[in-house]
Design an enzyme around this catalytic site. Sequence first.
Site, PDB file in Angstrom:
ATOM      1  CE  LYS A 221      -4.154  -1.019  -9.030  1.00  0.00           C
ATOM      2  NZ  LYS A 221      -3.052  -0.159  -9.515  1.00  0.00           N
ATOM      3  NE  ARG A 255       0.247   0.475  -2.955  1.00  0.00           N
ATOM      4  CZ  ARG A 255      -1.082   0.649  -3.031  1.00  0.00           C
ATOM      5  NH1 ARG A 255      -1.764  -0.002  -3.971  1.00  0.00           N
ATOM      6  NH2 ARG A 255      -1.707   1.447  -2.204  1.00  0.00           N
TER       7      ARG A 255
END
Length: 272
Positions: A221, A255
């Site tokens: 991210k 995740r």
Amino acid sequence: MTINCRGRLIDLFTPKVMGILNLTPDSFYDGGKYKNETEILKKVEQMLLEGATFIDLGAYSSRPGADHISTEQEKKRILPIVSLLLDKFPEILLSIDTFRSEIATACIKAGAALINDISAGNMDQNMIPTVGELEVPYIMMHMKGTPQTMKTLDQYDNLILEINTYFSEKVAEAKKHGVNDIIIDPGFGFAKNISQNFELLKNLKLLQFHNLPILAGISRKSMIYKTLHLNPSEALNGTTALNTVAILNGASILRVHDVKEAMECLNLMNHL
């Protein structure tokens, strides 16, 4: 701390890995990467062999400013892949990344195991009652607004307090509707700027207040690649570093796009 997935009890006292399979053309990292059944099966087999407990399927891009698609479009993208994967890997535990109760119902009836909802029911008021009726585990994430608006909604007086208040209310609602297995996801990158993401990671243990498993979705991210002045394809090393912090601070599920490296991280943490 266990959850019941298709009759199998999954122990989350030992952290697990959830592999990501995006079926969208516009996800921030791997959008459009898996264009046919052969590529999808190859990727999922790789993630399972590397140690993923769950595979998370998403057919609606939740990146900031992503295009909105209809329920029918989402269903056409995801349902054939649910059937494909269950036919090839009958024991697979599929997590369905959707905020729509109609998609959740169709996928669980097709054999998926749990629902991963970025909006915790805020984008579909039928979602939480539906999950209760389906009797499957529910991942509820903290987000303000929608993927189209969340970037402008990162104002907080007290980030951790507001997230804990949000989950207190959402967990109570879910339990009222008979949802027994709940996982909370603090929503890294969702209505949070980079400094807030690091504040959240640093204080992740404070979310253990709810006595529920915590999912950390940090993989590649912007909090990593923008901080390091890289692009998402170069953010694996940074992802592993922050996944380590997440585990040390109480995460039960990672995740990730890169299962092998996440499993290595977990194995090393287990030896500590």
